[in-house]
Design a protein around this motif. Structure first.
Motif, PDB file in Angstrom:
ATOM      1  N   TRP A  33     -56.690 -83.505  29.312  1.00  0.00           N
ATOM      2  CA  TRP A  33     -55.662 -84.369  29.903  1.00  0.00           C
ATOM      3  C   TRP A  33     -54.303 -84.094  29.257  1.00  0.00           C
ATOM      4  CZ3 TRP A  33     -52.040 -87.795  28.285  1.00  0.00           C
ATOM      5  CH2 TRP A  33     -51.381 -88.505  29.295  1.00  0.00           C
ATOM      6  N   THR A  34     -54.295 -83.985  27.930  1.00  0.00           N
ATOM      7  CA  THR A  34     -53.041 -83.732  27.215  1.00  0.00           C
ATOM      8  C   THR A  34     -52.416 -82.418  27.674  1.00  0.00           C
ATOM      9  OG1 THR A  34     -53.835 -84.967  25.294  1.00  0.00           O
ATOM     10  CG2 THR A  34     -52.023 -83.429  24.924  1.00  0.00           C
ATOM     11  N   HIS A  35     -53.231 -81.386  27.771  1.00  0.00           N
ATOM     12  CA  HIS A  35     -52.718 -80.079  28.198  1.00  0.00           C
ATOM     13  C   HIS A  35     -52.210 -80.136  29.638  1.00  0.00           C
ATOM     14  CE1 HIS A  35     -52.688 -75.871  29.444  1.00  0.00           C
ATOM     15  NE2 HIS A  35     -52.356 -75.639  28.179  1.00  0.00           N
ATOM     16  N   THR A  36     -52.987 -80.704  30.525  1.00  0.00           N
ATOM     17  CA  THR A  36     -52.607 -80.773  31.940  1.00  0.00           C
ATOM     18  C   THR A  36     -51.329 -81.593  32.120  1.00  0.00           C
ATOM     19  OG1 THR A  36     -54.903 -80.543  32.616  1.00  0.00           O
ATOM     20  CG2 THR A  36     -53.386 -81.481  34.237  1.00  0.00           C
ATOM     21  N   TYR A  37     -51.246 -82.723  31.432  1.00  0.00           N
ATOM     22  CA  TYR A  37     -50.070 -83.596  31.528  1.00  0.00           C
ATOM     23  C   TYR A  37     -48.798 -82.813  31.223  1.00  0.00           C
ATOM     24  CZ  TYR A  37     -46.832 -87.396  30.311  1.00  0.00           C
ATOM     25  OH  TYR A  37     -45.743 -88.231  30.230  1.00  0.00           O
ATOM     26  N   HIS A  38     -48.825 -81.997  30.172  1.00  0.00           N
ATOM     27  CA  HIS A  38     -47.634 -81.259  29.770  1.00  0.00           C
ATOM     28  C   HIS A  38     -47.448 -79.965  30.555  1.00  0.00           C
ATOM     29  CE1 HIS A  38     -46.537 -84.001  26.597  1.00  0.00           C
ATOM     30  NE2 HIS A  38     -47.809 -84.067  26.280  1.00  0.00           N
ATOM     31  N   ALA A  39     -48.533 -79.316  30.924  1.00  0.00           N
ATOM     32  CA  ALA A  39     -48.440 -78.043  31.652  1.00  0.00           C
ATOM     33  C   ALA A  39     -47.863 -78.239  33.054  1.00  0.00           C
ATOM     34  CB  ALA A  39     -49.817 -77.383  31.742  1.00  0.00           C
ATOM     35  N   GLU A  40     -48.146 -79.376  33.676  1.00  0.00           N
ATOM     36  CA  GLU A  40     -47.691 -79.607  35.047  1.00  0.00           C
ATOM     37  C   GLU A  40     -46.201 -79.889  35.155  1.00  0.00           C
ATOM     38  OE1 GLU A  40     -50.282 -82.661  36.573  1.00  0.00           O
ATOM     39  OE2 GLU A  40     -51.831 -81.184  37.078  1.00  0.00           O
ATOM     40  N   MET A  41     -45.551 -80.173  34.050  1.00  0.00           N
ATOM     41  CA  MET A  41     -44.111 -80.440  34.076  1.00  0.00           C
ATOM     42  C   MET A  41     -43.344 -79.129  33.975  1.00  0.00           C
ATOM     43  SD  MET A  41     -43.590 -83.692  31.679  1.00  0.00           S
ATOM     44  CE  MET A  41     -44.900 -84.871  31.500  1.00  0.00           C
ATOM     45  N   GLU A  42     -42.395 -78.935  34.895  1.00  0.00           N
ATOM     46  CA  GLU A  42     -41.590 -77.714  34.854  1.00  0.00           C
ATOM     47  C   GLU A  42     -40.810 -77.633  33.551  1.00  0.00           C
ATOM     48  OE1 GLU A  42     -37.954 -75.604  37.263  1.00  0.00           O
ATOM     49  OE2 GLU A  42     -39.302 -76.926  38.367  1.00  0.00           O
ATOM     50  N   LYS A  43     -40.100 -78.706  33.228  1.00  0.00           N
ATOM     51  CA  LYS A  43     -39.426 -78.798  31.935  1.00  0.00           C
ATOM     52  C   LYS A  43     -40.390 -79.475  30.986  1.00  0.00           C
ATOM     53  CE  LYS A  43     -34.757 -78.664  33.514  1.00  0.00           C
ATOM     54  NZ  LYS A  43     -33.400 -79.000  33.187  1.00  0.00           N
ATOM     55  N   LYS A  44     -40.257 -79.212  29.739  1.00  0.00           N
ATOM     56  CA  LYS A  44     -41.174 -79.733  28.723  1.00  0.00           C
ATOM     57  C   LYS A  44     -40.462 -80.789  27.876  1.00  0.00           C
ATOM     58  CE  LYS A  44     -44.153 -76.719  30.162  1.00  0.00           C
ATOM     59  NZ  LYS A  44     -44.676 -77.116  31.444  1.00  0.00           N
ATOM     60  N   GLN A 119     -39.820 -74.797  24.832  1.00  0.00           N
ATOM     61  CA  GLN A 119     -40.007 -74.885  26.286  1.00  0.00           C
ATOM     62  C   GLN A 119     -41.122 -73.940  26.753  1.00  0.00           C
ATOM     63  OE1 GLN A 119     -38.414 -77.088  28.808  1.00  0.00           O
ATOM     64  NE2 GLN A 119     -38.482 -78.079  26.812  1.00  0.00           N
ATOM     65  N   SER A 120     -42.239 -73.971  26.014  1.00  0.00           N
ATOM     66  CA  SER A 120     -43.379 -73.113  26.325  1.00  0.00           C
ATOM     67  C   SER A 120     -44.686 -73.848  26.036  1.00  0.00           C
ATOM     68  CB  SER A 120     -43.315 -71.833  25.501  1.00  0.00           C
ATOM     69  OG  SER A 120     -44.498 -71.083  25.676  1.00  0.00           O
ATOM     70  N   ILE A 121     -45.533 -73.950  27.041  1.00  0.00           N
ATOM     71  CA  ILE A 121     -46.832 -74.615  26.901  1.00  0.00           C
ATOM     72  C   ILE A 121     -47.748 -73.874  25.933  1.00  0.00           C
ATOM     73  CG2 ILE A 121     -47.936 -73.447  28.859  1.00  0.00           C
ATOM     74  CD1 ILE A 121     -48.354 -77.174  27.967  1.00  0.00           C
ATOM     75  N   HIS A 122     -47.444 -72.629  25.631  1.00  0.00           N
ATOM     76  CA  HIS A 122     -48.320 -71.816  24.785  1.00  0.00           C
ATOM     77  C   HIS A 122     -48.534 -72.422  23.395  1.00  0.00           C
ATOM     78  CE1 HIS A 122     -48.591 -68.833  27.856  1.00  0.00           C
ATOM     79  NE2 HIS A 122     -47.274 -68.757  27.930  1.00  0.00           N
ATOM     80  N   PHE A 123     -47.542 -73.090  22.855  1.00  0.00           N
ATOM     81  CA  PHE A 123     -47.708 -73.716  21.547  1.00  0.00           C
ATOM     82  C   PHE A 123     -48.783 -74.796  21.602  1.00  0.00           C
ATOM     83  CE2 PHE A 123     -43.620 -71.739  21.128  1.00  0.00           C
ATOM     84  CZ  PHE A 123     -43.645 -71.257  19.838  1.00  0.00           C
ATOM     85  N   LEU A 124     -48.731 -75.640  22.609  1.00  0.00           N
ATOM     86  CA  LEU A 124     -49.733 -76.693  22.747  1.00  0.00           C
ATOM     87  C   LEU A 124     -51.093 -76.087  23.069  1.00  0.00           C
ATOM     88  CD1 LEU A 124     -50.474 -79.669  22.754  1.00  0.00           C
ATOM     89  CD2 LEU A 124     -49.721 -79.768  25.153  1.00  0.00           C
ATOM     90  N   SER A 125     -51.126 -75.071  23.916  1.00  0.00           N
ATOM     91  CA  SER A 125     -52.387 -74.396  24.252  1.00  0.00           C
ATOM     92  C   SER A 125     -53.059 -73.850  23.001  1.00  0.00           C
ATOM     93  CB  SER A 125     -52.143 -73.254  25.240  1.00  0.00           C
ATOM     94  OG  SER A 125     -51.594 -73.734  26.435  1.00  0.00           O
TER      95      SER A 125
END
Length: 138
Positions: A33-44, A119-125
């Motif tokens: 859920w945490t990953h999806t919540y943040h990944a779906e946002m264009e801006k972070k 501004q990159s989901i990769h850190f959270l991933s």
């Protein structure tokens, strides 16, 4: 709007941990859920609660207490879930579940902060991958 986001995040986390799912499944759902919540946002924009913590905790005691309560409930839910995993033989019984829960939430929030600044989901991933490996959630 801030209060609504706080309320929604609280309900989602509580809901995940109040299910009868296996403990590892609860933690995986939280991470998914945490990953999806943040990944779906264009801006972070980061974590609404984490952002509040950074901006308001030293300026407004009422906000600080509410934010503290949110994190304590989240940490407590993760701690109880890790305790369940120990009971099911899924984790080493010598693990300090309170410290581990605190570290897990700190890792998630730190990953979100780095995601926001870069501004990159990769850190959270990457953080989520490490948590999954560390706690046998893969």
């Amino acid at each position: 709007m801030i209060t609504r986001k706080y309320f929604i995040l609280s309900l989602l986390h509580i809901g995940i941990f109040q299910t009868t799912n296996e403990p590892a499944s609860k933690l995986n759902k939280m991470l998914d859920w945490t990953h999806t919540y943040h990944a779906e946002m264009e801006k972070k924009p980061g974590c609404p609660i984490g952002n509040l913590a950074i901006e308001m905790s030293e300026h407004d005691e009422t906000f600080r207490v509410r934010i503290h309560h949110f994190f304590e409930r989240w940490i407590g839910a993760v701690e109880a879930t890790l305790d369940e995993m120990i009971k099911h033989g899924q984790l080493d019984s010598t693990i300090d579940t309170k410290k581990s829960a605190q570290a897990m939430i700190a890792m998630i929030e730190g990953g979100i902060l780095l995601m926001k600044t870069q501004q990159s989901i990769h850190f959270l991933s990457n953080i989520i991958d490490v948590i999954r490996k560390q706690f046998n959630l893969s």
